[in-house]
Design an enzyme around this catalytic site. Structure first.
Site, PDB file in Angstrom:
ATOM      1  N   THR A  64       0.831  -1.203   0.000  1.00 26.50           N
ATOM      2  CA  THR A  64       0.000   0.000   0.000  1.00 26.50           C
ATOM      3  C   THR A  64       0.867   1.254   0.000  1.00 26.50           C
ATOM      4  O   THR A  64       0.674   2.164  -0.825  1.00 26.50           O
ATOM      5  CB  THR A  64      -0.920  -0.002   1.236  1.00 26.50           C
ATOM      6  OG1 THR A  64      -1.688  -1.206   1.242  1.00 26.50           O
ATOM      7  CG2 THR A  64      -1.842   1.201   1.231  1.00 26.50           C
TER       8      THR A  64
ATOM      9  N   TYR B  59      -1.578 -10.858   3.184  1.00 27.28           N
ATOM     10  CA  TYR B  59      -1.637  -9.442   3.547  1.00 27.28           C
ATOM     11  C   TYR B  59      -3.098  -9.102   3.845  1.00 27.28           C
ATOM     12  O   TYR B  59      -3.914  -8.942   2.939  1.00 27.28           O
ATOM     13  CB  TYR B  59      -1.080  -8.612   2.383  1.00 27.28           C
ATOM     14  CG  TYR B  59      -1.057  -7.117   2.561  1.00 27.28           C
ATOM     15  CD1 TYR B  59      -1.371  -6.503   3.778  1.00 27.28           C
ATOM     16  CD2 TYR B  59      -0.703  -6.292   1.499  1.00 27.28           C
ATOM     17  CE1 TYR B  59      -1.337  -5.130   3.927  1.00 27.28           C
ATOM     18  CE2 TYR B  59      -0.672  -4.909   1.629  1.00 27.28           C
ATOM     19  CZ  TYR B  59      -1.000  -4.346   2.838  1.00 27.28           C
ATOM     20  OH  TYR B  59      -0.975  -2.976   2.970  1.00 27.28           O
TER      21      TYR B  59
ATOM     22  N   LYS C  81       0.672 -10.458   7.352  1.00 32.86           N
ATOM     23  CA  LYS C  81       0.788  -9.016   7.615  1.00 32.86           C
ATOM     24  C   LYS C  81      -0.609  -8.569   8.018  1.00 32.86           C
ATOM     25  O   LYS C  81      -1.517  -8.487   7.187  1.00 32.86           O
ATOM     26  CB  LYS C  81       1.265  -8.260   6.377  1.00 32.86           C
ATOM     27  CG  LYS C  81       1.369  -6.751   6.580  1.00 32.86           C
ATOM     28  CD  LYS C  81       1.782  -6.056   5.292  1.00 32.86           C
ATOM     29  CE  LYS C  81       2.079  -4.586   5.509  1.00 32.86           C
ATOM     30  NZ  LYS C  81       0.896  -3.745   5.635  1.00 32.86           N
TER      31      LYS C  81
ATOM     32  N   SER D 180      -2.964  -5.986   9.060  1.00 42.41           N
ATOM     33  CA  SER D 180      -3.191  -4.536   9.077  1.00 42.41           C
ATOM     34  C   SER D 180      -4.642  -4.233   9.412  1.00 42.41           C
ATOM     35  O   SER D 180      -5.420  -3.743   8.583  1.00 42.41           O
ATOM     36  CB  SER D 180      -2.798  -3.919   7.731  1.00 42.41           C
ATOM     37  OG  SER D 180      -1.421  -4.073   7.509  1.00 42.41           O
TER      38      SER D 180
ATOM     39  N   SER E   3       4.695   1.838   7.420  1.00 42.40           N
ATOM     40  CA  SER E   3       5.327   2.956   6.707  1.00 42.40           C
ATOM     41  C   SER E   3       6.202   3.797   7.625  1.00 42.40           C
ATOM     42  O   SER E   3       7.214   4.355   7.191  1.00 42.40           O
ATOM     43  CB  SER E   3       4.248   3.830   6.067  1.00 42.40           C
ATOM     44  OG  SER E   3       3.383   4.379   7.050  1.00 42.40           O
TER      45      SER E   3
END
EC number: 4.1.3.3
Length: 308
Positions: free
Chosen positions: A50, A142, A172, A174, A217
């Site tokens: 992303t 993800y 992952k 998120s 990030s």
């Protein structure tokens, strides 16, 4: 890269550098790698996700980026995970084969999100068809339901996953659903899966329920601070770990109120690292000068426990 080493700790979700006219800028990836290692103490990366605007890139651009990150990460990085998810199954399979051919440490796949899988079996079938094209490469799911709208619980997904995807290594994660994450960790302890949390401002909560790493990030420019939080948590000095999390959260809370996304992340990384990240790809637009000034002033004002 370091074959056989378990993926854990911090993983920077890499930004895709672009030239002022919006072309992928491969020339800054070498200094970018050196910056992550020397300045942020981060040796794992997640490419074309992303933050990397992966779904806004052409297949050829994604391949070029993956090749350059693997090339520049050789002997410097421990893991280069390449996100190969796409809305088109053949494209995702093509990217998986390519990642395997260039020696990526692992591949990750997002759930398709235009025509969505409606249950676990449909999602696993899609993932299996991608993973099988890179049969010797560790595979990660993800999970990012706020963007995909695919809300199949990971706890359910993991039940029997290795029988269908033998290369499956972890998630992952998120999402803010720490109950789902905790159940995944509790029920799969013997599998040695990697559970990498993807909501940076809540990482300490995920560590408390057993996450063994994080992809995000902010580790591009707050990696060193977050590593100090991980060290404090492991010591354990929970008060110090909490202090770091509060301060990271203070910055993120500030910029989120201003409007914070990929474009703004590029701007922050540019002023912190001195490496030009360039503009985002449309429909995203550049961060404003007002945002940059306010974000920089806020970050400079934070008094970190380590005094830096």
């Amino acid at each position: 890269m370091t074959p056989g080493k378990k993926l854990e700790g911090l993983v920077a979700a890499t930004i895709t550098p672009m030239t002022p006219d919006g072309q992928v800028n491969l020339s800054v990836i070498r200094p970018y790698v050196d910056y992550l290692v020397s300045e942020q103490n981060v040796k794992n990366i997640f490419v074309n996700g992303t933050t990397g605007e992966g779904l806004s890139l052409s297949i050829q651009e994604r391949k070029q980026l993956a090749e350059e990150w693997v090339r520049q990460g050789k002997d410097k990085l421990d893991h280069v995970i390449v996100h190969v998810g796409a809305l088109s199954l053949p494209e995702s399979q093509d990217l998986a084969r390519h990642a395997a051919a260039i020696g990526a440490s692992g591949i990750a796949v997002i759930a398709p999100f235009f025509f969505k899988p409606t249950n676990k079996d449909e999602l696993v079938a899609f993932l299996q068809k991608v993973a099988s094209e890179a049969s010797g490469v560790p595979f990660y799911y993800y999970h990012i339901p706020p963007l995909t709208g695919v809300k199949i619980r990971v706890e359910e997904l993991l039940d029997g996953i290795r029988e269908q995807i033998p290369t499956f290594q972890g998630v992952k994660f998120s999402d803010t659903d720490l109950l789902d994450l905790a159940q995944c960790i509790n029920k799969n302890e013997s599998e040695q899966f990697a559970f990498l949390y993807g909501v940076d401002e809540q990482l300490l909560g995920a560590l408390a329920v057993g996450a063994n790493g994080a992809v995000g990030s902010t580790y591009n420019y707050l990696g060193r601070k977050t590593n100090l939080m991980l060290q404090a948590f492991a010591k354990p000095d929970h008060a110090l770990a909490q202090k770091y999390q509060f301060l990271i959260g203070e910055f993120l809370n500030f910029v989120i109120k201003l409007g914070f996304g990929v474009a703004q992340t590029k701007a922050v990384m540019t002023f912190v690292s001195g490496i030009p990240m360039g503009p985002p790809r449309p429909p995203l637009v550049n961060a404003s000068e007002e945002f940059i000034a306010k974000a920089k002033a806020k970050l400079d004002s934070i008094a970190w426990p380590d005094g830096d």
